[in-house]
Design an enzyme around this catalytic site. Structure first.
Site, mmCIF file in Angstrom:
data_model
loop_
_atom_site.group_PDB
_atom_site.id
_atom_site.type_symbol
_atom_site.label_atom_id
_atom_site.label_comp_id
_atom_site.label_asym_id
_atom_site.label_seq_id
_atom_site.Cartn_x
_atom_site.Cartn_y
_atom_site.Cartn_z
ATOM 1 N N PRO A 169 0.715 -1.247 0.102
ATOM 2 C CA PRO A 169 0.085 -0.074 0.010
ATOM 3 C C PRO A 169 0.908 1.256 0.082
ATOM 4 O O PRO A 169 0.415 2.190 -0.488
ATOM 5 C CB PRO A 169 -0.911 -0.201 1.299
ATOM 6 C CG PRO A 169 -0.202 -0.903 2.304
ATOM 7 C CD PRO A 169 0.688 -2.007 1.501
ATOM 8 N N TYR A 170 1.941 1.142 0.541
ATOM 9 C CA TYR A 170 2.895 2.408 0.770
ATOM 10 C C TYR A 170 3.462 2.561 -0.921
ATOM 11 O O TYR A 170 3.494 3.911 -1.230
ATOM 12 C CB TYR A 170 4.201 1.950 1.616
ATOM 13 C CG TYR A 170 5.382 3.140 1.710
ATOM 14 C CD1 TYR A 170 4.924 4.391 2.235
ATOM 15 C CD2 TYR A 170 6.560 2.630 1.074
ATOM 16 C CE1 TYR A 170 6.122 5.171 2.462
ATOM 17 C CE2 TYR A 170 7.608 3.557 1.202
ATOM 18 C CZ TYR A 170 7.218 4.859 1.805
ATOM 19 O OH TYR A 170 8.398 5.534 1.911
#
Length: 254
Positions: free
Chosen positions: A151-152
């Protein structure tokens, strides 16, 4: 003359790590610096230490507060010349175990917050027909990253694209917008991350340094000096660049 003499600078996410380093460097180079963070105690302590700076408590996951961080600077100082988006979330998640809540948290701080802070800053610059500069702190991992950063990486890759898009859109306004893909850096937050997610001991820095080409992790003061250069007129006409600030070369193989 100092590189940022009398410039009005906002550093979002400036209470610790790379952000705090940028606050110190910009102040040293003659800027009037405001910085934001979630924790009032930490922010006020840093502002007390660094005479001439101002702290604004803000939860940047709220788009209104992201925009408001800029609007408060404009209200207090009459304008904004330079914006740095340094706030970030690095909590772990893979493609298979990332929840919608974790994904949304990364989007909120790593993409949406800098987008709307840029919107507010560029709005002021365009209204005044004045030049300005923005630097977004991104990450080398936006090129693909590790599996545990799904997700980063998704959010930061979006920020890299938004950086280029905004730079292109406002180059005729003389507003320069660049990004910095920083690599593995020695910060308080990274120390916590290594201990919390990777079971690292007190010697993790030394072990890491031995495995890196330059024999050390990235240093906050070095990044901060580079950001100040990009904010300043000394970086010339450079805009729309997302620069890999690291000791590994993307695409190269041994």
């Amino acid at each position: 003359m100092a590189l940022l003499e009398d410039k009005i600078v906002l550093v979002n996410g400036g209470t610790q790590g790379v952000g705090a380093g940028i606050v110190r460097a910009a102040l040293r180079e003659g800027a009037h610096v405001t910085f934001t963070g979630r924790r009032r105690d930490v922010g006020e302590a840093l502002a007390a230490e660094l005479a001439g700076t101002a702290f604004v408590q803000a939860d940047l996951t709220d788009p209104a507060q992201a925009r408001g961080s800029v609007e408060q600077v404009v209200a207090a100082r009459g304008r904004i010349d330079c914006l740095v988006n340094a706030a970030g979330l690095t909590s772990r998640g893979t493609l298979l175990d990332t929840t919608p809540e974790l994904f949304d948290a990364h989007i909120a701080i790593n993409l949406r917050a800098p987008f709307f802070a840029m919107q507010a800053a560029v709005t002021d610059m365009v209204a005044r027909k004045a030049p300005g500069t923005v630097v977004n702190i991104i990450t080398l991992s936006e090129h693909g990253g590790q599996p545990f950063l799904a997700p980063y990486v998704a959010a930061k890759a979006g920020l890299a694209g938004a950086t280029r898009n905004a730079a292109h859109a406002h180059r005729w306004d003389r507003i320069r917008i660049n990004g910095l893909n920083i690599g593995w850096t020695e910060t308080e937050g990274e120390d916590l991350t290594q201990r919390l997610f990777h079971g690292a001991g007190d010697d993790w820095r030394e072990k890491a340094a031995k495995e890196l080409p330059m024999g050390k992790l990235g240093q906050v003061d070095e990044i901060a000096d580079f950001v100040v250069f990009l904010l300043s007129e000394r970086s010339g006409v450079v805009t729309g660049s997302v620069i890999d600030w690291d000791q590994n070369v993307i695409g190269a193989l041994d």
